[in-house]
Structures are given as C-alpha cells and as structure tokens.
Design a protein around this motif. Sequence first.
Motif, PDB file in Angstrom:
ATOM      1  N   SER A  82       0.838  -1.195   0.000  1.00  0.00           N
ATOM      2  CA  SER A  82       0.000   0.000   0.000  1.00  0.00           C
ATOM      3  C   SER A  82       0.870   1.241   0.000  1.00  0.00           C
ATOM      4  CB  SER A  82      -0.893  -0.017   1.242  1.00  0.00           C
ATOM      5  OG  SER A  82      -1.506   1.236   1.429  1.00  0.00           O
ATOM      6  N   ALA A  83       0.357   2.289  -0.648  1.00  0.00           N
ATOM      7  CA  ALA A  83       1.129   3.538  -0.693  1.00  0.00           C
ATOM      8  C   ALA A  83       1.367   4.088   0.705  1.00  0.00           C
ATOM      9  CB  ALA A  83       0.393   4.565  -1.547  1.00  0.00           C
ATOM     10  N   GLY A  84       0.437   3.787   1.627  1.00  0.00           N
ATOM     11  CA  GLY A  84       0.610   4.247   2.993  1.00  0.00           C
ATOM     12  C   GLY A  84       0.820   5.748   3.049  1.00  0.00           C
ATOM     13  N   ASN A 132       6.183  -2.356  -5.753  1.00  0.00           N
ATOM     14  CA  ASN A 132       6.724  -1.735  -4.545  1.00  0.00           C
ATOM     15  C   ASN A 132       7.847  -0.738  -4.810  1.00  0.00           C
ATOM     16  OD1 ASN A 132       5.027  -3.718  -3.588  1.00  0.00           O
ATOM     17  ND2 ASN A 132       6.536  -4.693  -2.271  1.00  0.00           N
ATOM     18  N   ILE A 133       7.991  -0.292  -6.032  1.00  0.00           N
ATOM     19  CA  ILE A 133       9.035   0.677  -6.360  1.00  0.00           C
ATOM     20  C   ILE A 133       8.602   2.074  -5.922  1.00  0.00           C
ATOM     21  CG2 ILE A 133      10.436   1.682  -8.195  1.00  0.00           C
ATOM     22  CD1 ILE A 133      11.002  -1.262  -7.612  1.00  0.00           C
ATOM     23  N   PHE A 134       9.497   2.757  -5.244  1.00  0.00           N
ATOM     24  CA  PHE A 134       9.230   4.107  -4.763  1.00  0.00           C
ATOM     25  C   PHE A 134      10.149   5.097  -5.475  1.00  0.00           C
ATOM     26  CE2 PHE A 134      10.539   7.554  -1.876  1.00  0.00           C
ATOM     27  CZ  PHE A 134       9.322   8.163  -1.631  1.00  0.00           C
ATOM     28  N   VAL A 135       9.594   6.233  -5.889  1.00  0.00           N
ATOM     29  CA  VAL A 135      10.397   7.305  -6.484  1.00  0.00           C
ATOM     30  C   VAL A 135       9.975   8.624  -5.848  1.00  0.00           C
ATOM     31  CG1 VAL A 135      10.853   6.168  -8.693  1.00  0.00           C
ATOM     32  CG2 VAL A 135       8.771   7.530  -8.411  1.00  0.00           C
ATOM     33  N   ALA A 136      10.943   9.517  -5.672  1.00  0.00           N
ATOM     34  CA  ALA A 136      10.649  10.827  -5.115  1.00  0.00           C
ATOM     35  C   ALA A 136      11.700  11.818  -5.565  1.00  0.00           C
ATOM     36  CB  ALA A 136      10.610  10.771  -3.585  1.00  0.00           C
ATOM     37  N   ALA A 137      11.304  13.070  -5.630  1.00  0.00           N
ATOM     38  CA  ALA A 137      12.229  14.171  -5.898  1.00  0.00           C
ATOM     39  C   ALA A 137      12.024  15.206  -4.804  1.00  0.00           C
ATOM     40  CB  ALA A 137      11.962  14.788  -7.268  1.00  0.00           C
ATOM     41  N   GLU A 138      13.124  15.760  -4.286  1.00  0.00           N
ATOM     42  CA  GLU A 138      12.994  16.721  -3.209  1.00  0.00           C
ATOM     43  C   GLU A 138      14.084  17.786  -3.244  1.00  0.00           C
ATOM     44  OE1 GLU A 138      13.209  14.117   0.270  1.00  0.00           O
ATOM     45  OE2 GLU A 138      15.164  14.969   0.768  1.00  0.00           O
ATOM     46  N   ILE A 139      13.813  18.902  -2.594  1.00  0.00           N
ATOM     47  CA  ILE A 139      14.790  19.965  -2.400  1.00  0.00           C
ATOM     48  C   ILE A 139      15.030  20.103  -0.901  1.00  0.00           C
ATOM     49  CG2 ILE A 139      14.227  21.230  -4.512  1.00  0.00           C
ATOM     50  CD1 ILE A 139      12.464  23.068  -2.854  1.00  0.00           C
ATOM     51  N   ASP A 140      16.201  20.637  -0.534  1.00  0.00           N
ATOM     52  CA  ASP A 140      16.513  20.749   0.884  1.00  0.00           C
ATOM     53  C   ASP A 140      17.507  21.873   1.139  1.00  0.00           C
ATOM     54  OD1 ASP A 140      19.455  19.518   1.331  1.00  0.00           O
ATOM     55  OD2 ASP A 140      18.444  18.422  -0.265  1.00  0.00           O
ATOM     56  N   TYR A 187      12.493   1.169  -2.254  1.00  0.00           N
ATOM     57  CA  TYR A 187      11.636  -0.015  -2.236  1.00  0.00           C
ATOM     58  C   TYR A 187      10.752   0.045  -0.996  1.00  0.00           C
ATOM     59  CZ  TYR A 187      10.123  -4.879  -2.184  1.00  0.00           C
ATOM     60  OH  TYR A 187       9.363  -6.026  -2.173  1.00  0.00           O
ATOM     61  N   VAL A 188       9.440  -0.099  -1.193  1.00  0.00           N
ATOM     62  CA  VAL A 188       8.484  -0.078  -0.087  1.00  0.00           C
ATOM     63  C   VAL A 188       8.394  -1.481   0.507  1.00  0.00           C
ATOM     64  CG1 VAL A 188       6.117   0.397   0.605  1.00  0.00           C
ATOM     65  CG2 VAL A 188       7.189   1.792  -1.176  1.00  0.00           C
TER      66      VAL A 188
END
Length: 216
Positions: free
Chosen positions: A20-22, A79-87, A124-125
């Motif tokens: 689940s995306a949770g 279950n593959i997870f991808v994200a892009a972020e700034i910090d 990976y979730v």
Amino acid sequence: MRLTVLAVAAAALSLPAVASAGNFDGIYGGAQIGGAFTSLEKTNTSPIYSGGGDKNDSLSANGVVGGVFAGYGYVLPYNIFVAAEIDATFGGRDYSETISDPTNPYQSKIKTGTEWGMSFRPGYVINEHALVYGLFGFERTPLKSTSTASEVTFDKTQTAFRLGLGTEISIYGPLTFRADYVHTFLDDITFGDSFGTSTTIKPSEDKFKLGVAYHF
C-alpha cells in the motif's frame, strides 16, 4: 474457460505483492538534525620548507547541522518508490589553525555555510509502514578561507554531486521518521599568496541526519 481463469490466477499469485502507498505517496515536507563531518586534506608548497617541498595536513571541520526539506513521492507497481525533493542545511562548520613560524606567523580559517540541494530518492516499499531508499543529486556548498598572513583568500560556492542511502518509517498518522547518510564529492581548491606559498585543499563531506516528515 476454467483453464483460462486458473492461468490468470496463477499468474497473479506469481507477481510480487504491491505494498500500500501508505504515507509515502504525495507531497511531503519536514525537518532534520544531525552531524556534518568535513575532511580537509591540505597540501602546502612553499620556499620556507626544506627544498621547497610539500607540507601535508589532514584537517577536519565537524559540527551539528539542521535542515528542512520538501518533495513529492510516488509508489509504483512492484513496490518501487520514487521521489524528488529539495533541501537546505544550516549550521556552518569551521577549522582554524595558528602557524607560529618566527618569520611569518599567521592564522588561517576555513569555513562552510548554508547548503542547498536537490535529490532523487529511488527506493523499495517494504510494507505500508516502511521503505528503504537510495539518494543522489546535487548540492550547492560554500567554502571560504581567510588568512592573516596576506589578503589572499578564496570564497567559492561549488555545485557538487552527492550520494547516499536511508530509511523512512511511519510513526503516527501522516508523520514519518527518516534517517539517512549522504556523502558529498567536493572539488579541489588551489590558491596562493605573495610569499610564494601555494595551497591545495581537497575537501569531502559526510552527513548523518535524523528527521520527521509530514505527508499532506
């Protein structure tokens, strides 16, 4: 028909379960705190050394840092997870040394400042409460040096590649806890002064950070 249904069922059972995306889907933002460890390998070439040879020093500038981040994550099939972020990372570190040479005593200081970055987080979730991820991207890192021996200084902001890994765990409702390690590959810096001394600094940086994110 029955054989077709059995074949589809068997194929479905053979596929890996999709978690689940949770809390991991969508926009998120948060804050982190941790430690930064900047190593500085300094090489001086100067006529005051025997034969004009090199003087090597392994230095370090360590300290506590804090930061904020924001991004967007998405859970794909398998279950593959991808994200892009700034910090942004706050909390400068500095190293200073005093040279008590009778002919040319001086004090020098090397300092870092606020760093800005952008990263991609493939992962990976494991289940709806936990994921593991890698991290790669770029960081804008300021480095500044001053010396009382002369007016020669450097004040340079590098765009450096960074690589890391981490984990993220649901703790309560839309809140998640994360821990990650990042290594930043900084470029060498070379500068000189009017006394004929040439200095090359080879910096590198490691960060360990703990944080909490809110998923909207």
